[in-house]
Design an enzyme around this catalytic site. Structure first.
Site, short mmCIF file in Angstrom:
data_model
loop_
_atom_site.label_atom_id
_atom_site.label_comp_id
_atom_site.label_asym_id
_atom_site.label_seq_id
_atom_site.Cartn_x
_atom_site.Cartn_y
_atom_site.Cartn_z
CG HIS A 183 73.46 88.72 55.39
ND1 HIS A 183 72.11 88.55 55.14
CD2 HIS A 183 73.53 89.14 56.67
CE1 HIS A 183 71.43 88.83 56.23
NE2 HIS A 183 72.26 89.20 57.18
CB CYS A 199 92.08 81.05 52.80
SG CYS A 199 93.00 79.65 53.46
C1 BV8 Z 1 74.04 85.97 64.27
C2 BV8 Z 1 73.93 84.98 53.58
C3 BV8 Z 1 75.20 85.81 66.33
C4 BV8 Z 1 74.24 83.58 53.23
C5 BV8 Z 1 72.11 84.95 55.21
C6 BV8 Z 1 65.78 83.13 66.93
C7 BV8 Z 1 65.27 84.42 66.94
C8 BV8 Z 1 65.99 85.48 66.39
C9 BV8 Z 1 67.24 85.26 65.80
C10 BV8 Z 1 67.73 83.98 65.80
C11 BV8 Z 1 67.01 82.92 66.35
N1 BV8 Z 1 67.75 81.79 66.17
C12 BV8 Z 1 68.89 82.11 65.54
C13 BV8 Z 1 68.91 83.44 65.33
C14 BV8 Z 1 69.97 84.23 64.69
C15 BV8 Z 1 69.90 84.07 63.19
C16 BV8 Z 1 68.52 84.37 62.65
O1 BV8 Z 1 68.12 85.51 62.56
N2 BV8 Z 1 67.78 83.29 62.30
C17 BV8 Z 1 66.45 83.48 61.77
C18 BV8 Z 1 66.20 82.43 60.67
C19 BV8 Z 1 65.46 83.36 62.90
N3 BV8 Z 1 70.82 85.07 62.66
C20 BV8 Z 1 72.11 84.75 62.50
O2 BV8 Z 1 72.55 83.65 62.70
C21 BV8 Z 1 73.01 85.90 62.10
N4 BV8 Z 1 74.16 85.87 62.95
O3 BV8 Z 1 72.99 86.15 64.84
O4 BV8 Z 1 75.23 85.80 64.91
C22 BV8 Z 1 76.56 86.10 66.79
C23 BV8 Z 1 76.85 87.39 67.22
C24 BV8 Z 1 78.13 87.65 67.68
C25 BV8 Z 1 79.11 86.64 67.69
C26 BV8 Z 1 78.80 85.36 67.21
C27 BV8 Z 1 77.52 85.08 66.74
C28 BV8 Z 1 73.49 85.74 60.68
C29 BV8 Z 1 72.31 85.84 59.73
C30 BV8 Z 1 72.83 85.88 58.28
C31 BV8 Z 1 72.59 84.54 57.61
N5 BV8 Z 1 72.95 84.67 56.18
N6 BV8 Z 1 72.51 85.11 53.94
C32 BV8 Z 1 73.67 83.24 51.87
O5 BV8 Z 1 72.96 84.06 51.26
O6 BV8 Z 1 73.98 82.13 51.42
S1 BV8 Z 1 70.46 85.21 55.60
C33 BV8 Z 1 69.53 84.88 54.19
O7 BV8 Z 1 68.24 84.58 54.65
C34 BV8 Z 1 69.35 86.07 53.29
O8 BV8 Z 1 70.44 86.96 53.36
C35 BV8 Z 1 68.07 86.76 53.74
O9 BV8 Z 1 68.32 87.95 54.42
C36 BV8 Z 1 67.55 85.82 54.77
C37 BV8 Z 1 66.12 85.51 54.63
O10 BV8 Z 1 65.95 84.77 53.38
P1 BV8 Z 1 64.58 84.96 52.54
O11 BV8 Z 1 63.43 84.76 53.45
O12 BV8 Z 1 64.56 84.31 51.21
O13 BV8 Z 1 64.71 86.40 52.14
P2 BV8 Z 1 63.96 87.46 52.86
O14 BV8 Z 1 64.03 87.37 54.34
O15 BV8 Z 1 64.54 88.63 52.30
O16 BV8 Z 1 62.40 87.10 52.45
C38 BV8 Z 1 61.97 87.15 51.10
C39 BV8 Z 1 60.90 88.22 51.12
O17 BV8 Z 1 60.71 88.72 49.81
C40 BV8 Z 1 59.57 87.68 51.62
O18 BV8 Z 1 59.03 88.56 52.58
C41 BV8 Z 1 58.69 87.71 50.35
O19 BV8 Z 1 57.33 88.04 50.63
C42 BV8 Z 1 59.31 88.85 49.59
N7 BV8 Z 1 59.15 88.81 48.14
C43 BV8 Z 1 59.04 87.73 47.34
N8 BV8 Z 1 58.93 88.13 46.04
C44 BV8 Z 1 58.99 89.50 46.05
C45 BV8 Z 1 59.14 89.93 47.38
N9 BV8 Z 1 59.22 91.22 47.71
C46 BV8 Z 1 59.15 92.11 46.72
N10 BV8 Z 1 59.02 91.80 45.41
C47 BV8 Z 1 58.94 90.50 45.04
N11 BV8 Z 1 58.80 90.17 43.75
ZN ZN Z 2 95.12 80.24 52.80
#
Ligand code: BV8
Ligand code: ZN
Length: 247
Positions: free
Chosen positions: A118, A126
Site C-alpha cells: 500500500h 505529484c
Molecule cells: C482496489 C494505505 C480496485 C493508505 C490502505 C467489498 C468487498 C471486498 C473488497 C471491497 C469491497 N468494497 C470495496 C472493496 C475494495 C477495497 C477493500 O478491500 N475495502 C474493504 C474495506 C472492504 N480495496 C481497495 O479499494 C483496494 N483497491 O480494490 O482497487 C481496482 C483494481 C484495478 C483497477 C482499479 C481499481 C485498495 C486497498 C488499500 C487501501 N489502503 N492503506 C493508508 O494507510 O493511509 S488499507 C488500510 O486499511 C491498511 O493498509 C490496512 O491494511 C487496512 C485495514 O486497516 P486496519 O483494520 O487498521 O488494519 P488491519 O486490517 O491490519 O486490522 C488491524 C488488526 O490488527 C485487527 O485484526 C486487530 O485485531 C489486530 N491487532 C490489534 N492490535 C494488535 C493486533 N494484532 C497483533 N498484535 C496487536 N497488538
Molecule cells: Zn509535478
C-alpha cells in the site's frame, strides 16, 4: 504440542516462509490501527479519508490527517514484533515480509526484503507530473507542491478504490504462491486484494500461521491460530524457532 511450538517447528522446517503483516504489528509501536482510537480522527472513517475523492474534494483535510500520522510514526519505534520478524529473516527462515502498512517500521527494524502493498507514508507523488520524492519528516507545507511543475503532491500510498502498485502486487503473489509457510500477523484480513494472499498460499499447500488478539476470517483456514499480541507472541516464536534450528 501448543500452537507456538507447532508454529515454530513448521517455520524451522520450512524452506520458503513469508510473512504478511497488517496494522496490528505497528499497534504496539503506538501507531493506531485504522479502526483504533485516533482522537480527532475518530470522527472520520478511513474509507472516507484514504480515497482519491476525499483528496480531490479537500486536499488540506486529507493532508492534515496524513501529517498527523507522519508525526505519530516519526515518534514511534519498531516494537519487538518488527524486531522478531527481522530476526527470522536473519536466521534465513523468513524470505520476505509482505506488508499492508505504510509506516516503514519493518525496514527500521532491520527487515531487508519488504514488499509494501500500500505504498509508504514517507514518499509523496505529484498528481500532475508523477514526480516521486522521499520525505525526511512530516510535510512542512500543506498541501505540498511539486518542485518540478508546481502541481499538487499526494501521499504515495494506495487509497481505497486505487489499484495496488503492479510490481509490489506481482512480487507478493509470487511469494504467496511459492511459500510453504505463511505467517500472518496483525491483520483483520478485510482489505482486498491483500486478504487474498493467505488464500493463495493455502491453496498451494502452505501451512498458515495466524497471530491476532481477535478472531478474523482467516481463523477457520489457519493451521495455527495464536490468540495474542504480536509484540508478545513473535519474540517467543522467534526464540522457539532458534531452539528448533539448534536441535
Ligand atoms: C482496489 C494505505 C480496485 C493508505 C490502505 C467489498 C468487498 C471486498 C473488497 C471491497 C469491497 N468494497 C470495496 C472493496 C475494495 C477495497 C477493500 O478491500 N475495502 C474493504 C474495506 C472492504 N480495496 C481497495 O479499494 C483496494 N483497491 O480494490 O482497487 C481496482 C483494481 C484495478 C483497477 C482499479 C481499481 C485498495 C486497498 C488499500 C487501501 N489502503 N492503506 C493508508 O494507510 O493511509 S488499507 C488500510 O486499511 C491498511 O493498509 C490496512 O491494511 C487496512 C485495514 O486497516 P486496519 O483494520 O487498521 O488494519 P488491519 O486490517 O491490519 O486490522 C488491524 C488488526 O490488527 C485487527 O485484526 C486487530 O485485531 C489486530 N491487532 C490489534 N492490535 C494488535 C493486533 N494484532 C497483533 N498484535 C496487536 N497488538
Ligand atoms: Zn509535478
Amino acid at each position: 504440542m501448543d500452537a507456538v511450538t507447532g508454529a515454530a517447528k513448521a517455520l524451522a522446517e520450512s524452506s520458503f516462509a513469508v510473512a504478511l503483516t497488517g496494522a496490528g504489528v505497528s499497534a504496539e509501536s503506538g501507531v493506531p490501527t485504522f479502526r483504533g482510537p485516533g482522537g480527532l480522527w475518530e470522527r472520520y472513517r478511513p474509507e472516507d479519508l484514504a480515497t482519491p475523492e476525499a483528496f480531490a474534494k479537500d486536499p488540506v483535510l486529507v493532508w492534515r490527517w496524513y501529517r498527523w500520522r507522519q508525526e505519530v510514526i516519526r515518534a514511534a519505534s519498531p516494537n519487538p514484533a518488527h524486531i522478531a520478524l527481522a530476526r527470522l529473516e536473519e536466521l534465513g527462515v523468513l524470505k520476505a515480509v509482505i506488508t499492508q502498512n505504510v509506516d516503514g517500521l519493518h525496514q527500521r527494524a532491520g527487515s531487508r526484503r519488504v514488499v509494501e502493498l500500500h505504498g509508504n507514508i514517507w514518499r509523496v507523488r505529484c498528481v500532475s507530473c508523477g514526480l516521486v520524492e522521499a520525505l525526511d519528516g512530516p510535510v512542512s507545507e500543506i498541501p505540498p507542491r511539486c518542485k518540478r511543475c508546481g502541481g499538487l503532491m499526494r501521499p504515495d500510498v494506495v487509497w481505497f478504490g486505487e489499484p495496488l502498485p503492479q510490481k509490489a502486487w506481482e512480487e507478493a503473489l509470487a511469494y504467496a504462491g511459492s511459500a510453504d509457510v505463511m505467517l500472518v500477523v496483525g491483520t483483520s484480513a478485510l482489505v482486498h486484494p491483500a486478504a487474498l494472499l493467505p488464500r493463495v498460499a493455502k491453496s498451494r499447500g502452505a501451512v498458515l500461521i495466524n497471530i491476532n488478539p481477535a478472531e478474523t476470517p482467516l481463523d477457520e483456514m489457519a493451521d495455527f491460530n495464536i490468540r495474542g499480541r504480536a509484540g508478545e507472541v513473535l519474540p517467543k516464536l522467534a526464540q522457539a524457532v532458534e531452539a528448533w534450528l539448534r536441535t
